[in-house]
Design a protein around this motif. Structure first.
Motif, mmCIF file in Angstrom:
data_model
loop_
_atom_site.group_PDB
_atom_site.id
_atom_site.type_symbol
_atom_site.label_atom_id
_atom_site.label_comp_id
_atom_site.label_asym_id
_atom_site.label_seq_id
_atom_site.Cartn_x
_atom_site.Cartn_y
_atom_site.Cartn_z
ATOM 1 N N PHE A 58 0.830 -1.202 0.000
ATOM 2 C CA PHE A 58 0.000 0.000 0.000
ATOM 3 C C PHE A 58 0.867 1.257 0.000
ATOM 4 O O PHE A 58 0.600 2.207 -0.739
ATOM 5 C CB PHE A 58 -0.929 0.010 1.228
ATOM 6 C CG PHE A 58 -2.271 -0.578 0.960
ATOM 7 C CD1 PHE A 58 -3.202 0.120 0.192
ATOM 8 C CD2 PHE A 58 -2.632 -1.817 1.458
ATOM 9 C CE1 PHE A 58 -4.452 -0.419 -0.068
ATOM 10 C CE2 PHE A 58 -3.870 -2.360 1.199
ATOM 11 C CZ PHE A 58 -4.791 -1.667 0.437
ATOM 12 N N LEU A 72 1.708 6.239 -7.064
ATOM 13 C CA LEU A 72 0.497 6.853 -7.619
ATOM 14 C C LEU A 72 0.626 8.374 -7.659
ATOM 15 O O LEU A 72 0.013 9.040 -8.493
ATOM 16 C CB LEU A 72 -0.705 6.444 -6.753
ATOM 17 C CG LEU A 72 -2.086 6.617 -7.343
ATOM 18 C CD1 LEU A 72 -2.249 5.719 -8.535
ATOM 19 C CD2 LEU A 72 -3.137 6.307 -6.307
ATOM 20 N N ILE A 84 2.457 5.529 -12.409
ATOM 21 C CA ILE A 84 1.090 5.498 -11.879
ATOM 22 C C ILE A 84 0.491 4.116 -12.105
ATOM 23 O O ILE A 84 -0.144 3.539 -11.218
ATOM 24 C CB ILE A 84 0.236 6.586 -12.548
ATOM 25 C CG1 ILE A 84 0.714 7.957 -12.094
ATOM 26 C CG2 ILE A 84 -1.230 6.412 -12.219
ATOM 27 C CD1 ILE A 84 0.031 9.113 -12.751
ATOM 28 N N VAL A 85 0.712 3.567 -13.315
ATOM 29 C CA VAL A 85 0.155 2.246 -13.618
ATOM 30 C C VAL A 85 0.730 1.200 -12.652
ATOM 31 O O VAL A 85 -0.013 0.394 -12.076
ATOM 32 C CB VAL A 85 0.453 1.854 -15.078
ATOM 33 C CG1 VAL A 85 0.002 0.437 -15.343
ATOM 34 C CG2 VAL A 85 -0.231 2.809 -16.025
ATOM 35 N N VAL A 101 -0.816 1.669 -9.257
ATOM 36 C CA VAL A 101 -2.172 1.131 -9.151
ATOM 37 C C VAL A 101 -2.140 -0.379 -9.001
ATOM 38 O O VAL A 101 -2.859 -0.969 -8.184
ATOM 39 C CB VAL A 101 -3.010 1.533 -10.386
ATOM 40 C CG1 VAL A 101 -4.294 0.740 -10.445
ATOM 41 C CG2 VAL A 101 -3.324 3.011 -10.344
ATOM 42 N N LEU A 150 -1.077 -1.309 -5.526
ATOM 43 C CA LEU A 150 -2.182 -1.083 -4.592
ATOM 44 C C LEU A 150 -3.188 -2.222 -4.653
ATOM 45 O O LEU A 150 -3.655 -2.715 -3.624
ATOM 46 C CB LEU A 150 -2.888 0.232 -4.924
ATOM 47 C CG LEU A 150 -2.310 1.500 -4.323
ATOM 48 C CD1 LEU A 150 -3.081 2.697 -4.831
ATOM 49 C CD2 LEU A 150 -2.390 1.439 -2.812
ATOM 50 N N SER A 151 -3.504 -2.659 -5.889
ATOM 51 C CA SER A 151 -4.510 -3.708 -5.971
ATOM 52 C C SER A 151 -3.950 -5.041 -5.473
ATOM 53 O O SER A 151 -4.688 -5.834 -4.887
ATOM 54 C CB SER A 151 -5.098 -3.823 -7.378
ATOM 55 O OG SER A 151 -4.083 -4.055 -8.296
ATOM 56 N N ALA A 176 -4.473 -4.834 -1.790
ATOM 57 C CA ALA A 176 -5.864 -5.082 -1.423
ATOM 58 C C ALA A 176 -6.190 -6.568 -1.544
ATOM 59 O O ALA A 176 -6.909 -7.124 -0.702
ATOM 60 C CB ALA A 176 -6.784 -4.265 -2.314
#
Lengths: 122, 508
Positions: free
Chosen positions: A13, A20, A28-29, A32, A35-36, A39
Motif C-alpha cells: 500500500f 500513484l 502510476i500504472v 495502481v 495497490l490492488s 488489497a
C-alpha cells in the motif's frame, strides 16, 4: 498468525501510494497494480489460517486445520478484475504516449488557463 | 416473480454478447440494443409494480440459500432506481443513434453500452457486498471504454484521471470488503446487518466511514469530487449524459444503501453527513459559476445536486429519505435532459464554450424551450419537479430544526438559478457571437467559425425526440409528484425498517 503478510500488505500500500503520486504514467500504472495487489492480499488474509488446505476431506480432519475458502474465491475474482484494469490502463498509457510522445501527466486544464492569464505558476 | 429479478442484468449481458458477434452490422446492433433496452425497461417497470404490491422480492443465484450464495434483492428503492435508469439508458441510446459518428459507433459502442446497463442494474439489484464490487467494476470498465472510445488526446488525458481515481476507490472497496469479512465472516448484506451490529461501535464506525469514502469517490461527494468535471465533458454527449445522469447516482445509491442497511448509526440526523452534503452543494455550485462552457457548468451542477440527495440521507427520517430518493429520480431525468440539450447545441455550433455562442433560441426555438424547462427545474422553480423535490427536503429540514443545511440548500438554489440564467443569456439569447468574442481559455480550441446568419437549425429527429421525451418525463414527474412521493415514501420506510428486507433474503 504471522506478521509477515500484514507487513507485506502495508509495504504494498505504501509503495503503491507513493508511485500513484508521481507524474509519469508508467509509474502510476505500476502504483495502481501494487495497490490492488495489496488489497488482494488483505482480502486473502481475511480468511485467516494461512497454509492450511481450503477443502476438507471426509469428516475426520479436525475443524481447526482448514482455511476459509470463500476469501480465496473472492480474491480470484478480484485478481482477474485488477488484471483487466491494469491491461486497460497500460493500453491507455501507451495511447497517450503515441499521441503526445511524453509520459508525463499534463497540468490540469484550469491551471494552464490560469497560467495563460498570468496567474502565477502552473 | 423472482425470475424477473436478474432479468435486466441477464438480458443486457446476453445482448452485449450477441451485439459483439454482430460487429460491423450497425443497423442490427442498433435494433438489438433498442430491443434489449426496451425489455430491460419493461422488466424494471414490472418489478416496480410487484414490489409495490408484494413488498421486497429476493432471489438466490443457483438456489444456494442466503448467506452462502449470491443474493439479488429488489426493494422499493432498488426498483425505483432500476426503472429510472433503464428508462434513461433507453433514451440516451436513441439519442446516440443521431449523435455518434459512424466510426465511433462501429467501434464496439453497442456491446459496451449494454455491458454498462448490466453493471448499473446489477449494482442496484445485488444483495451481496462483494457482488456489489463486481457490479461496480462491470459498470466502470464499460464506462472507461465509452469515455475514451475514439481515443483523442483530450479523451485519453481526462480519461486517465477518471480511470485512476476509480481504480483507487475500487482498491479501497476490496480492502473494505476484506476487513468486513475478517470482522464478521460474511459478505451477504442481509446477513451482515445482525453481524455488524454486534461489533464494537468504533470498529463499526471505522468500517462505515471506509465505505462512505469508497462510495463518496464514485458519487463525487465533497471533498472527493475533483475528478468529475474534468472527465465527463470529454465524452461524446450521449455517453456524457448517461454518466451525468446515472453513474454518480449509482454511487449515491450505494452510499444510501450501506449507510442505512449496514451502518445505520444511532437513528437521528447525522451532522457529519449533513456537513458533507452542505459542502458538496456549495462548492459544486461555486465551481459551476466560475466555468465558461456548458458541459463543464453542468458537470459542476451534478456535484452540487448530489449534496441535496445526501442531505436526504443525513436527515435520516422517513420524510427525509423519501425526499432524497425523489430528488434522485428528478435529478437523473433533468440532468440527462440538460446534457442532451447541450449536445444539440454543440452539434449545431461546433462548440459548447459560452463565449462563442449566442442567439440559439432564435434559430432553434424548440431547443431553447427544451433547455429552459429542465434548467428551471434544476434550480427548483415551481411548478417543476425540482421544486417539489427541494420543497420536501426543506420542509423536513425545518421540521428537524436543521436550519443551517436548509439555508445552504436555498442559497445554492439561488446560485443554480443564476448559473442557469447565465447559460440561457449567453447561449440562447442575443444575436449571435461576435467573431472577436473568443476568450483565450475557451475549450475546444479548434477553429470553428461562428455561424453568422439566422439560419434555422434542424437537429436529427432521434436526438430531438429523445431529448423532448426526457423533458416531458420530467414534467410528468412534477405532475404526478403526489403518487410518486407515496412510492418513494414506501421505499424509504423499507430502508428504515429492514425487517421486510431481512425476511425476504434470509427467510423465516
Amino acid at each position: 498468525m504471522t506478521l509477515v503478510l500484514p507487513a507485506v500488505v502495508g509495504v504494498l500500500f505504501a509503495s503503491g501510494t507513493y508511485l500513484l503520486l508521481q507524474r509519469t504514467l508508467t509509474r502510476i500504472v505500476i502504483g495502481v497494480s501494487l495497490l490492488s495487489h495489496g488489497a488482494n492480499v488483505l482480502l486473502l488474509l481475511s480468511g485467516l489460517g494461512a497454509g492450511e488446505p481450503p477443502i476438507v476431506e471426509g469428516h475426520t480432519t479436525p475443524v481447526r486445520a482448514y482455511t476459509d475458502p470463500l476469501p480465496q474465491a473472492l480474491v480470484l475474482t478480484a485478481i482477474v478484475i485488477s488484471f483487466g484494469m491494469t491491461a486497460f490502463l497500460l493500453s491507455m498509457a501507451y495511447r497517450s504516449w503515441r499521441l503526445t510522445h511524453s509520459d508525463e501527466v499534463r497540468n490540469d486544464l484550469e491551471d494552464r488557463y490560469l497560467h495563460a492569464r498570468g496567474g502565477g505558476p502552473a | 416473480m423472482s425470475v424477473l429479478v436478474p432479468l435486466p442484468v441477464a438480458v443486457s449481458l446476453l445482448g452485449a454478447a450477441v451485439s459483439l458477434a454482430l460487429h460491423g452490422r450497425v443497423r442490427l446492433q442498433r435494433a438489438l440494443g433498442l430491443a434489449v433496452c426496451i425489455v430491460a425497461t419493461g422488466t424494471a417497470v414490472a418489478l416496480l409494480t410487484i414490489v409495490q404490491r408484494e413488498g421486497v422480492v429476493a432471489t438466490q443465484a443457483g438456489g444456494w440459500p442466503a448467506p452462502f450464495g449470491i443474493t439479488l434483492v429488489v426493494d422499493g428503492f432498488a426498483a425505483i432506481m432500476v426503472t429510472i435508469s433503464t428508462l434513461m439508458l433507453l433514451g440516451c441510446l436513441v439519442y446516440a443513434f443521431g449523435q455518434l459518428d459512424a466510426e465511433r459507433e462501429r467501434l464496439y459502442f453497442h456491446p459496451v453500452y449494454l455491458v454498462l446497463q448490466a453493471g448499473v442494474c446489477l449494482s442496484f439489484l445485488t444483495g451481496d457486498l462483494f457482488n456489489l464490487f463486481v457490479a461496480f467494476e462491470v459498470m466502470l470498465i464499460a464506462s472507461y471504454v465509452l469515455l475514451v472510445l475514439g481515443g483523442s488526446q483530450e479523451q485519453v488525458g481526462s480519461g486517465m484521471t477518471y480511470v485512476v481515481i476509480n481504480l483507487l476507490a475500487s482498491t479501497l472497496f476490496v480492502s473494505g470488503v476484506g476487513l468486513v469479512y475478517a470482522a464478521t465472516g460474511s459478505v451477504n448484506m442481509a446477513d451482515l446487518v445482525g453481524r455488524l451490529a454486534e461489533l464494537p461501535p468504533n470498529l463499526r464506525g471505522g468500517l462505515g466511514l471506509l465505505f462512505l469514502v469508497v462510495f463518496g469517490v464514485k458519487a463525487a461527494l465533497f471533498p472527493l469530487f475533483f475528478w468529475l468535471p474534468d472527465s465527463y465533458p470529454a465524452a461524446p454527449t450521449a455517453v456524457a449524459a448517461v454518466f451525468a445522469g446515472l453513474l454518480t447516482k449509482v454511487g449515491v445509491y450505494a452510499v444510501m444503501r450501506t449507510q442505512t442497511l449496514l451502518f445505520p448509526g444511532d437513528g437521528g440526523p447525522s451532522t457529519l453527513i449533513l456537513g458533507v452534503a452542505g459542502a458538496t452543494m456549495f462548492v459544486g455550485v461555486l465551481g459551476a459559476i466560475a466555468q465558461s462552457d456548458i458541459k463543464r457548468i453542468l458537470s459542476f451542477h451534478i456535484i452540487s445536486q448530489i449534496g441535496y440527495m445526501i442531505m436526504g440521507l443525513g436527515l435520516y427520517t422517513l420524510a427525509g429519505l423519501a425526499a432524497g430518493i425523489f430528488y434522485i429520480v428528478h435529478h437523473i431525468v433533468v440532468k440527462t435532459a440538460l446534457f442532451l440539450v447541450a449536445g444539440l447545441v454543440e452539434r449545431a455550433e461546433g462548440t459548447d464554450a459560452l463565449g462563442r455562442l449566442g442567439g440559439f433560441a432564435r434559430r432553434a426555438p424548440l431547443v431553447g424551450a427544451l433547455f429552459m424547462l429542465p434548467a428551471l427545474s434544476l434550480a427548483g422553480l415551481p411548478p417543476l419537479s425540482g421544486f417539489v423535490a427541494k420543497l420536501a427536503l426543506v420542509r423536513e429540514g425545518l421540521a428537524l430544526d436543521r436550519v443551517v443545511i436548509v439555508g445552504v440548500g436555498l442559497l445554492v438554489s439561488l446560485f443554480t438559478l443564476f448559473s442557469m440564467t447565465k447559460v440561457w443569456q449567453r447561449v440562447f439569447w442575443g444575436m449571435g457571437p461576435s467573431p472577436e468574442a473568443v476568450p483565450p481559455g475557451a475549450r475546444h480550441g479548434q477553429a470553428t467559425a461562428p455561424i453568422a446568419g439566422g439560419s434555422r437549425v434542424r437537429p436529427p429527429a432521434t436526438m430531438l425526440g429523445a431529448t423532448a421525451a426526457l423533458v416531458a418525463l420530467s414534467l410528468v414527474i412534477a405532475a404526478t409528484a403526489g403518487p410518486l412521493y407515496t412510492i418513494t415514501e414506501r421505499a424509504a420506510a423499507d430502508m428504515l425498517d429492514t425487517t421486510d428486507y431481512l425476511r425476504a433474503v434470509l427467510g423465516g
